[in-house]
Design an enzyme around this catalytic site. Structure first.
Site, PDB file in Angstrom:
ATOM      1  N   GLN A 106       0.836  -1.190   0.000  1.00 62.73           N
ATOM      2  CA  GLN A 106       0.000   0.000   0.000  1.00 62.73           C
ATOM      3  C   GLN A 106       0.875   1.246   0.000  1.00 62.73           C
ATOM      4  OE1 GLN A 106      -2.550  -2.202   3.273  1.00 62.73           O
ATOM      5  NE2 GLN A 106      -3.326  -0.133   3.011  1.00 62.73           N
TER       6      GLN A 106
ATOM      7  N   PHE B 195      -5.912  -3.968   3.395  1.00 62.99           N
ATOM      8  CA  PHE B 195      -6.591  -3.710   4.671  1.00 62.99           C
ATOM      9  C   PHE B 195      -5.681  -3.112   5.738  1.00 62.99           C
ATOM     10  CE2 PHE B 195      -8.255  -7.767   2.816  1.00 62.99           C
ATOM     11  CZ  PHE B 195      -9.375  -7.213   2.220  1.00 62.99           C
TER      12      PHE B 195
ATOM     13  N   GLU C 154       0.763  -1.940   4.608  1.00 63.88           N
ATOM     14  CA  GLU C 154       1.258  -0.574   4.720  1.00 63.88           C
ATOM     15  C   GLU C 154       2.742  -0.598   5.091  1.00 63.88           C
ATOM     16  OE1 GLU C 154      -1.350   2.034   6.788  1.00 63.88           O
ATOM     17  OE2 GLU C 154       0.137   3.606   7.011  1.00 63.88           O
TER      18      GLU C 154
ATOM     19  N   ARG D 151      -5.493   7.140  17.361  1.00 63.04           N
ATOM     20  CA  ARG D 151      -6.788   7.113  16.681  1.00 63.04           C
ATOM     21  C   ARG D 151      -7.841   6.398  17.535  1.00 63.04           C
ATOM     22  NH1 ARG D 151      -9.270   8.045  11.442  1.00 63.04           N
ATOM     23  NH2 ARG D 151      -7.369   9.022  10.689  1.00 63.04           N
TER      24      ARG D 151
ATOM     25  N   ARG E  37      -7.509  -1.669   8.779  1.00 61.31           N
ATOM     26  CA  ARG E  37      -8.764  -0.959   8.519  1.00 61.31           C
ATOM     27  C   ARG E  37      -9.415  -0.393   9.800  1.00 61.31           C
ATOM     28  NH1 ARG E  37     -13.040  -3.943   4.530  1.00 61.31           N
ATOM     29  NH2 ARG E  37     -13.776  -2.120   3.451  1.00 61.31           N
TER      30      ARG E  37
ATOM     31  N   PHE F 239      -7.717   1.425  11.969  1.00 58.77           N
ATOM     32  CA  PHE F 239      -6.479   1.955  12.542  1.00 58.77           C
ATOM     33  C   PHE F 239      -6.661   2.383  14.001  1.00 58.77           C
ATOM     34  CE2 PHE F 239      -2.751   4.981  12.228  1.00 58.77           C
ATOM     35  CZ  PHE F 239      -1.850   4.123  11.635  1.00 58.77           C
TER      36      PHE F 239
ATOM     37  N   THR G 188      -3.765  11.464  10.741  1.00 59.44           N
ATOM     38  CA  THR G 188      -3.556  12.327  11.902  1.00 59.44           C
ATOM     39  C   THR G 188      -2.151  12.923  11.916  1.00 59.44           C
ATOM     40  OG1 THR G 188      -2.991  10.407  13.243  1.00 59.44           O
ATOM     41  CG2 THR G 188      -5.266  11.166  13.315  1.00 59.44           C
TER      42      THR G 188
ATOM     43  N   ALA H 294      -5.865   5.200   5.676  1.00 62.66           N
ATOM     44  CA  ALA H 294      -6.708   6.191   6.345  1.00 62.66           C
ATOM     45  C   ALA H 294      -7.905   6.566   5.465  1.00 62.66           C
ATOM     46  CB  ALA H 294      -5.910   7.436   6.719  1.00 62.66           C
TER      47      ALA H 294
ATOM     48  N   GLU I 206     -12.607   2.737   5.411  1.00 61.83           N
ATOM     49  CA  GLU I 206     -12.641   2.207   6.770  1.00 61.83           C
ATOM     50  C   GLU I 206     -13.987   2.311   7.489  1.00 61.83           C
ATOM     51  OE1 GLU I 206      -9.265   4.821   7.405  1.00 61.83           O
ATOM     52  OE2 GLU I 206      -8.355   3.250   8.599  1.00 61.83           O
TER      53      GLU I 206
END
Ligand code: FES
Ligand code: FES
Lengths: 160, 812
Positions: B198, B229, B233, B311, B343, B345, B495, B564, B765
């Site tokens: 990703q 998902f 990442e 988060r 997903r 996060f 964020t 995100a 998400e």
């Protein structure tokens, strides 16, 4: 380990390859025949991404040895569309947006086709349980079930 | 116009014919090597001796690397430089890669990797949150604490109070395509990497670092993933680096993919949480104050755990206005896989905490949890002064001085006055009287859950079905039913503010065909299709005119992860900017040729209308080419209005919120704990949807994945820290047969009040958390067994349900 010569039929074409006797049919299809449509999702018979038919029987090709294909007929996703175009199941999967990442799609289509051969007029419940061996992590299955039901209806009409 | 149409996924035809290529399907060039890791068999301690002779002698093996053989530490961390590719002597979790094997086939590499002889000196592993708290084993110097008002005082002063604990399990991504990478050595020491990731820029950065190259020496390409998902990442870094190191050392292409067991054993998962809570409330269930303690198991390396835990705190309010709240978050370091993005996060865990509180309050008061939810909802859109309760509907004219009035003036930054810049002594931002803010000081100005809940209550026939459930439960001693309706409010933006940027590259060729590239990656979410629709709309051409190409660090640099939920928001805007640049250049040239004004040139339905003439888009492109007009442009976008101080927990971290609500009905067998979902109705907000078919797919898939997280998906580690659920045989994701009999999904018909791409909203998400409705329906069903507080824990496996049934029966 010495290799074994395998003669088989894949999607109607006679093929030959040399297989390590420990290699799975899935690996033989992907690595020796370049048919990468069948996927490995688990390698243990639990996800259905590698589904093919062997003499019309639905199998997980990760659980079949390549040498077992000797003298038999293998059908994979690559043989599903014919000269006239896409199979109704393939068309309905596109129409119903029944795929996202698409990694489960070849296996699901092969399994759905085998299901409809056995049961051309399944209930929704029969489709759900019939495809329970094919995991999909993306779609939540709803559109897949709808696509299969719709394709089945179309195929029945064509047959009539 | 091509946007807002339910067009199929761009590669749908390739997918149904098996022709869509994933990394492992790319034909490996001759001489390619296949890699596998040898893994640690203990969770914590040291390796005292390592004997890899048998590995080296195994058939097909070409090379073996230990940590000391690597060209650098080959760090794989996306954050803290604490993840060496190979462990060296110090072992931090069971499954940690210790050595690397390159062989002539995948099978040969895997077999050889099992032959390493490692001697260990174990030490006590820190596995649980209790052990970690005891040992003060954590990331950051201490817990993060955010406060608004005095929650302790508010709780103590309230007429009623509850307290409790919920354990929330983690989740394996189970992307159907496992992690995979392929490195191709180039002339001059450069490297090209194909990765299932990703985050191609991250891979580029880490591979460059490992090889000691500048980033321009590495190019990373990602056409598609078989699911991500969040699990791709950062977790693909190790494979890409390993391939690059071997390719560099041998001069041969190198390929690596994890088998499913290795994937489970090596890679990180969703963070599991324990949430302790205390809440004070009045007779209506209106919350006066809430305290949360989040205990979050991060695993051995920091990875993305800090923003994940942040988060979770940022969603501790979900949809509810909490006048006083204190959240204390512990990010614990344990000898387990390094938990990572998944997903939502952290959002889902934070949200489950407050939903649990609401459910507990409702149980204590003997009320319908939906009433308690609604009493605590934030006030509706643009309404000032409503303190929870049934908020008035949106007024026809915005009242003077209201938030919405202010937002329309360009250049004003609400957060700078209402958020981070406000006086900090009270811990709460200075905002106009009557305006409701989140615990972190962001004004909630787009709250549409009152209307959405009304609609869903009607659509699902909630009230009548709740009565029917009660009647069923009164008549049936063994099978009990339950129903719940839960809301979602999810904040959209990274964020870490600087990540909210994106680039795109667009070429128009002289035959009118268009090449589109952007920094987002395609993992099945339909991003490529959505962005192509944007480009087609901007040029007024059919989507077939657009060729969407693989994400490539050589085309668009410095991209953020596709994460995100921001993919189409960011990349859609960047692509639009590039298209507008080219279109304006074309318009100007064509206007000059046809004695017209550039602003009057229209691009629509494959034609260009200029000076009373109509040209096909292809003719227009050819004319522009001959007129020496540049037909290539980059586009750039950065999200406006964001301002965030994560240490103080104040500001506007989110551009906007996405909303949804789900109503699920379940049945449980009180003798076995077995359960199933009978019906689910969903109403989800995608703003003005860019592609309803794709968005609906995200909602359905997200819901099912969320329901799986809270029901069947259980991760079990044994006392040695070995993950015992490491394949689909032992870890159960939802199957086709688990789909509810009735499953109805509607999209809320509205526009994003913020200026997003065609006023759409992000959808990756938020729907995941709709799965909470299943969990609370199960809790409702269990409640029918007796007066006790069922205290259902997540995931609600049959065992957990059975235990809750006992508590309900035995309790008072
Ligand atoms: S790969 Fe064969 S069943 Fe999963
Ligand atoms: S579409 Fe991704 S696994 Fe089914």
């Amino acid at each position: 380990m010495s290799k074994i010569h395998v003669t088989t039929t894949v999607n109607g074409d006679p093929v030959e390859f040399l297989a390590d006797p420990r290699e799975t049919l899935l690996d033989c299809l992907r690595d020796h025949l370049g048919l990468t449509g069948s996927k490995e999702g688990c390698g243990t018979g639990d996800c259905g991404a590698c589904s093919v038919t062997l003499d019309d029987r639905l199998v997980c090709s990760c659980l079949v040895l390549g040498v077992e294909a000797e003298g038999r007929r293998v059908d994979t996703i690559e043989g599903m569309a014919d000269a006239d175009g896409l199979h109704p199941l393939q068309r309905k999967f596109i129409e119903h947006a029944a795929l996202q990442c698409g990694f489960c799609t070849p296996g699901l289509l092969v399994a759905a086709k085998a299901l409809l051969v056995q049961n051309p007029d399944p209930t929704e419940e029969e489709v759900r349980y019939g495809l329970a061996g094919n995991l999909c992590r993306c779609t939540g299955y709803d559109k897949i079930v709808r696509a299969v039901m719709d394709a089945a209806a179309e195929m029945r009409q064509e047959a009539a | 116009m091509s946007v807002a149409k339910p067009l199929p996924h761009d590669a749908a035809r390739l997918h149904v014919t098996g022709a869509a290529r994933y990394v492992d399907d790319i034909p490996a060039p001759a001489g390619a090597l296949h890699l596998a890791f040898g893994l640690s068999e203990i969770a914590a301690g040291r390796i005292t001796a390592i004997d890899l002779d048998a590995v080296r002698k195994a058939p097909g093996v070409v090379g073996v690397w230990e940590a000391s053989d690597l060209p650098s530490d080959c760090d794989c961390s996306p954050s803290n430089h604490d993840e060496p590719l190979l462990s060296g002597h110090r072992i931090r979790y069971l499954g940690q890669p210790v050595f690397l094997v390159a062989a002539t086939s995948h099978l040969a590499a895997r077999r050889a990797a099992r032959l390493g002889k490692l001697d260990y000196q174990s030490r006590d592993a820190i596995l649980s949150v209790d052990e970690a708290m005891e040992a003060d084993s954590r990331f950051e110097d201490g817990p993060r604490i955010w406060e608004k008002g005095d929650a302790g005082e508010a709780i103590d002063g309230a007429p009623h109070a509850i307290e409790g604990v919920i354990e929330i399990g983690g989740q394996e991504h189970f992307y159907l395509e496992g992690q995979a990478a392929l490195a191709l050595p180039q002339e001059g020491g450069d490297m090209v990497v194909h990765a299932s990731t990703q985050h191609p820029t991250e891979i580029q950065h880490k591979v460059a670092h490992a090889l000691g190259l500048p980033m321009h020496g590495v190019r990373v390409e990602t056409r598609r993933m078989g699911g991500g998902f969040g699990g791709k990442e950062s977790q693909g870094n190790a494979l890409a680096i390993a391939c690059a190191v071997v390719a560099r050392a041998t001069g041969r292409p190198a390929k690596m993919r994890y088998d499913r067991d290795d994937d489970f054993t090596i890679t990180g998962k969703r963070h599991d949480f324990r949430i302790e809570y205390r809440a004070g409330f009045d007779d209506d269930g209106r919350l006066a104050g809430v305290e949360f303690v989040h205990l979050c198991r991060c695993g051995w390396a920091q990875d993305l755990s800090l923003p994940v835990a942040d988060r979770a705190m940022l969603h501790a309010d979900n949809a509810y206005h909490l006048p006083a709240i204190r959240i204390e978050s512990h990010r614990l370091k344990t000898n387990t896989q390094s938990a990572t993005a998944f997903r939502g996060f952290g959002g889902p865990q934070g949200m489950l905490g407050i939903e649990r509180v609401i459910d507990h309050v409702a149980h204590a008061l003997g009320r319908d949890p939906l009433e308690v939810r609604r009493v605590n909802y934030y006030a509706g859109e643009t309404v000032a002064g409503a303190e929870g309760g049934a908020a008035p509907r949106r007024p026809a004219v915005a009242p003077p001085g209201s938030i919405s009035g202010k937002m329309k003036e360009p250049g004003q930054d609400l957060a700078s006055r209402g958020g981070a810049e406000g006086p900090s002594d009270a811990g709460a931002p200075a905002v106009p009287a009557g305006v409701q803010t989140t615990p972190y000081g962001q004004v909630v100005e787009d709250f549409i859950l009152h209307e959405m809940t009304d609609r869903l209550v009607e659509r699902s026939d909630y009230a009548a079905r709740r009565r029917a459930v009660a009647a069923w439960n009164a008549a049936n001693p063994v099978l009990k039913r339950g129903i719940a309706l839960t809301p979602v409010k999810f904040g959209i933006s990274f964020t870490l503010t600087h990540l909210n940027q994106a680039g795109a590259l667009v070429h128009v060729y002289q035959d009118g065909s268009i090449h589109l590239n952007h920094g987002g990656t395609e993992m099945g979410q339909g991003l490529f299709q959505k962005v192509a629709q944007v480009a087609a709309a901007e040029f007024g051409v059919a989507p077939e005119m657009i060729r969407i190409t693989a994400t490539d660090t050589g085309k668009v640099p410095n991209t953020s992860a596709t994460a995100a939920s921001s993919g189409s928001d960011l990349n859609g805007m960047a692509a639009q900017a590039a298209c507008v640049t080219i279109r304006e250049r074309m318009a100007e040239h064509l206007a000059r040729l046809h004695q017209d004004e550039a602003r009057d040139v229209r691009f629509a339905e494959g034609q260009v209308h200029v000076g009373g003439n109509r040209l096909s888009f292809a003719e227009a492109a050819a004319l522009c080419y001959e007129g020496r007009v540049s037909l290539s442009a980059t586009g750039f976008y950065k999200t406006p209005k964001l301002k965030w101080d994560r240490i103080r927990g104040q500001g506007r971290p989110f551009f906007y919120f996405a909303y949804g609500a789900a109503c699920s009905e379940v049945v449980i067998d009180t003798l076995t704990g077995e359960n199933r979902i009978l019906a689910t109705h969903i109403l989800h907000d995608c703003g003005a949807s860019l592609n309803p078919a794709i968005d609906r797919g995200q909602v359905e898939g997200g819901f099912v994945q969320g329901a799986g997280w809270l029901t069947t998906e259980e991760l079990v580690w044994d006392g040695d820290g070995r993950l015992r659920t490491h394949a689909p045989s032992t870890y159960k994701i939802p199957a086709c047969s688990d789909r509810p009999d009735i499953f109805e999904v509607d999209l809320w018909d509205g526009r994003n009040r913020e200026e997003t791409i065609y006023r759409s909203k992000a959808v990756g998400e938020p729907p995941f958390m709709l799965g909470m409705s299943v969990f609370f329906a199960l809790q409702h069903a269990v409640s029918a067994c007796g007066p006790g507080w069922p205290d259902l824990q997540a995931p609600a496996t049959p065992e957990a349900v059975l235990a809750a049934v006992r508590r309900a029966r035995d309790g008072v």
